[in-house]
Design a protein around this motif. Sequence first.
Motif, short mmCIF file in Angstrom:
data_model
loop_
_atom_site.label_atom_id
_atom_site.label_comp_id
_atom_site.label_asym_id
_atom_site.label_seq_id
_atom_site.Cartn_x
_atom_site.Cartn_y
_atom_site.Cartn_z
N LYS A 19 0.84 -1.20 0.00
CA LYS A 19 0.00 0.00 0.00
C LYS A 19 0.88 1.25 0.00
N PHE A 20 0.55 2.21 -0.87
CA PHE A 20 1.29 3.46 -0.92
C PHE A 20 1.03 4.27 0.34
N ALA A 21 2.08 4.90 0.87
CA ALA A 21 2.00 5.72 2.09
C ALA A 21 3.10 6.77 2.03
N VAL A 22 3.35 7.41 3.17
CA VAL A 22 4.35 8.47 3.23
C VAL A 22 5.73 7.96 2.84
N PHE A 23 6.10 6.78 3.32
CA PHE A 23 7.43 6.24 3.02
C PHE A 23 7.43 5.28 1.83
N ARG A 24 6.30 4.99 1.25
CA ARG A 24 6.20 4.17 0.03
C ARG A 24 5.46 5.01 -1.00
N ARG A 25 6.22 5.85 -1.69
CA ARG A 25 5.65 6.80 -2.64
C ARG A 25 5.41 6.13 -3.99
N PRO A 26 4.31 6.46 -4.66
CA PRO A 26 4.06 5.87 -5.98
C PRO A 26 4.78 6.62 -7.10
N CYS A 27 5.08 5.91 -8.14
CA CYS A 27 5.58 6.52 -9.38
C CYS A 27 5.02 5.68 -10.53
N HIS A 28 5.15 6.17 -11.73
CA HIS A 28 4.64 5.45 -12.89
C HIS A 28 5.77 4.75 -13.64
N CYS A 29 5.48 3.57 -14.16
CA CYS A 29 6.38 2.92 -15.10
C CYS A 29 6.24 3.69 -16.41
N ARG A 30 7.33 4.23 -16.92
CA ARG A 30 7.28 5.03 -18.16
C ARG A 30 7.17 4.16 -19.40
N ASN A 31 7.20 2.83 -19.22
CA ASN A 31 7.06 1.95 -20.37
C ASN A 31 5.64 1.41 -20.52
N CYS A 32 4.97 1.14 -19.38
CA CYS A 32 3.61 0.58 -19.48
C CYS A 32 2.55 1.39 -18.74
N GLY A 33 2.94 2.28 -17.82
CA GLY A 33 1.99 3.18 -17.17
C GLY A 33 1.44 2.74 -15.83
N VAL A 34 1.85 1.56 -15.32
CA VAL A 34 1.31 1.10 -14.04
C VAL A 34 1.93 1.89 -12.89
N CYS A 35 1.26 1.87 -11.74
CA CYS A 35 1.74 2.54 -10.53
C CYS A 35 2.62 1.57 -9.75
N ILE A 36 3.83 2.00 -9.43
CA ILE A 36 4.77 1.16 -8.71
C ILE A 36 5.44 1.96 -7.60
N CYS A 37 5.99 1.25 -6.63
CA CYS A 37 6.76 1.92 -5.57
C CYS A 37 8.22 1.98 -6.00
N SER A 38 9.01 2.78 -5.31
CA SER A 38 10.42 2.94 -5.70
C SER A 38 11.20 1.63 -5.54
N GLY A 39 10.78 0.77 -4.63
CA GLY A 39 11.44 -0.52 -4.46
C GLY A 39 11.23 -1.47 -5.62
N CYS A 40 10.16 -1.27 -6.36
CA CYS A 40 9.85 -2.13 -7.51
C CYS A 40 10.18 -1.45 -8.84
N ALA A 41 10.86 -0.32 -8.77
CA ALA A 41 11.23 0.41 -9.98
C ALA A 41 12.70 0.18 -10.31
N VAL A 42 12.98 0.10 -11.60
CA VAL A 42 14.33 0.00 -12.12
C VAL A 42 14.54 1.25 -12.95
N GLN A 43 15.71 1.86 -12.84
CA GLN A 43 15.94 3.07 -13.63
C GLN A 43 16.65 2.72 -14.93
N TRP A 44 16.10 3.22 -16.02
CA TRP A 44 16.68 3.04 -17.35
C TRP A 44 17.13 4.40 -17.86
N PRO A 45 18.17 4.43 -18.69
CA PRO A 45 18.48 5.68 -19.40
C PRO A 45 17.29 6.03 -20.30
N SER A 46 16.98 7.29 -20.43
CA SER A 46 15.81 7.70 -21.20
C SER A 46 15.89 7.29 -22.67
#
Length: 153
Positions: A56-83
């Motif tokens: 569940k998203f909260a103060v310490f688990r902030r949501p962001c979007h996957c720029r490839n498919c658009g789903v909402c993910i937390c920073s722990g489940c995000a991988v950074q790619w070069p643009s």
Amino acid sequence: TNQKALDNNNIQEASKALRAFSVPTRQQAEALARAWAPPRMLPFVENTKCYTCEGKFAVFRRPCHCRNCGVCICSGCAVQWPSKMIPDTYNIKKESLVNICKTCDWLCSAFRSALLDGNRDQAIAIHATGNVNLVTPFANVKGELFYPVHCAV
């Protein structure tokens, strides 16, 4: 195109993000439009949990979007790619690094491996998911761009 402008029927603002291409057939034009159209970003209000870990998203688990498919993910489940690894039209904020969900990252790696191994059926199946884009490079290896066509055996 600009999704928010389209949702608000603001054609003038939406058209600013369009690119002009000249292609011989309508089928090619539609395929090109699908390849360059950014994914629809799922609203944070309707998606209160991370798509990958279901936390569940909260103060310490902030949501962001996957720029490839658009789903909402937390920073722990995000991988950074070069643009450079996504089409320019997907990078709305013009960032040098973009967040990608682990699912898209895995699909990209599996697609690259299938191409390098010559496994045509697996490559076609992975591409059919819609999360693999053929017009962008996989990675920036030694300063060189490494496109899917370079992997095909």
